[in-house]
Design an enzyme around this catalytic site. Structure first.
Site, short mmCIF file in Angstrom:
data_model
loop_
_atom_site.label_atom_id
_atom_site.label_comp_id
_atom_site.label_asym_id
_atom_site.label_seq_id
_atom_site.Cartn_x
_atom_site.Cartn_y
_atom_site.Cartn_z
CG ASP A 180 0.96 -20.22 5.71
OD1 ASP A 180 0.15 -19.31 5.96
OD2 ASP A 180 1.87 -20.58 6.49
CG HIS A 235 -1.07 -16.88 8.20
ND1 HIS A 235 -1.19 -18.25 8.07
CD2 HIS A 235 -1.93 -16.52 9.18
CE1 HIS A 235 -2.08 -18.69 8.96
NE2 HIS A 235 -2.55 -17.67 9.65
#
Ligand code: B12
Length: 136
Positions: free
Chosen positions: A12, A14
């Protein structure tokens, strides 16, 4: 000073929420150890061991949180972090699911606190404070 390990688990990337969490918890007076994005369970656990952390706060935004978090409590236990408090939040599963079921699955995996999408770090500051109170 209480130490909190934060980071974004799995593949991930983000990054924005992670920086906000770091900023906010630092402002609140915690020693924040940020393992950043693209972090494995081992990255969180090693950081927690090295810094004698009290809490690991896992973020997952891209929907694969359940897979990425599976087995983390066992790994903590094996590493000697038996009493470490585990939080998880962000967008921890894909799409819209009944959060009661999601929460139960993560609690069964050994997470102490499980937060639905839309929960900001500011909303949990009181809980963090209460959970860390009295810990050495
Ligand atoms: C910007 C963005 C991207 C950028 C990220 C750039 C970067 N390096 O940061 C890029 C374009 C790379 C991207 C890619 C992808 N993205 Co994206 N992205 C977004 C977007 C638009 C904004 C995220 C953001 O920065 N928000 C602002 C910050 C401040 O908020 P936040 O991240 O949510 O963090 C806050 C809270 O969540 C909370 N929080 C976070 N962790 C924790 C933990 C705890 C314990 C607590 C209490 C709170 C908490 O506190 C934070 C601060 O307040 C969101 C949609 C949205 N509006 O949220 C989608 C979104 C997160 N992305 C999504 C998806 C699907 C993807 C991709 C898989 C798309 C694709 N098919 O390629 C990829 C995955 C890439 C990867 N490997 O990670 C989905 C996730 C869906 C899900 N989980 O069900 C979203 C929700 C969009 C959507 N509605 O579909 N993305």
């Amino acid at each position: 000073m209480k130490t909190i390990v934060i980071g974004v688990i799995g593949a991930d990337v983000h990054a924005v929420g992670n920086r906000i969490i770091e900023y906010t918890l630092t402002r609140e007076g915690y020693n924040v150890v940020n393992v950043g994005v693209l972090s494995s369970q081992e990255d969180f656990i090693n950081a927690a061991i090295e810094t004698s952390a009290h809490l690991i706060m896992v973020s997952s935004l891209y929907g694969h949180g359940e897979l990425d978090c599976r087995g983390m409590r066992d790994k903590c236990n094996e590493a000697g972090l038996k009493d470490i408090i585990l939080y998880v939040g962000g967008n921890i599963v894909v799409g819209k699911q009944d959060f009661k079921d999601v929460e139960k699955r993560f609690k069964d995996m050994g997470f102490n606190r499980v937060y639905p999408p839309g929960t900001t770090i500011d909303m949990v500051l009181d809980t963090i404070k209460a959970d860390l109170e009295g810990l050495e």
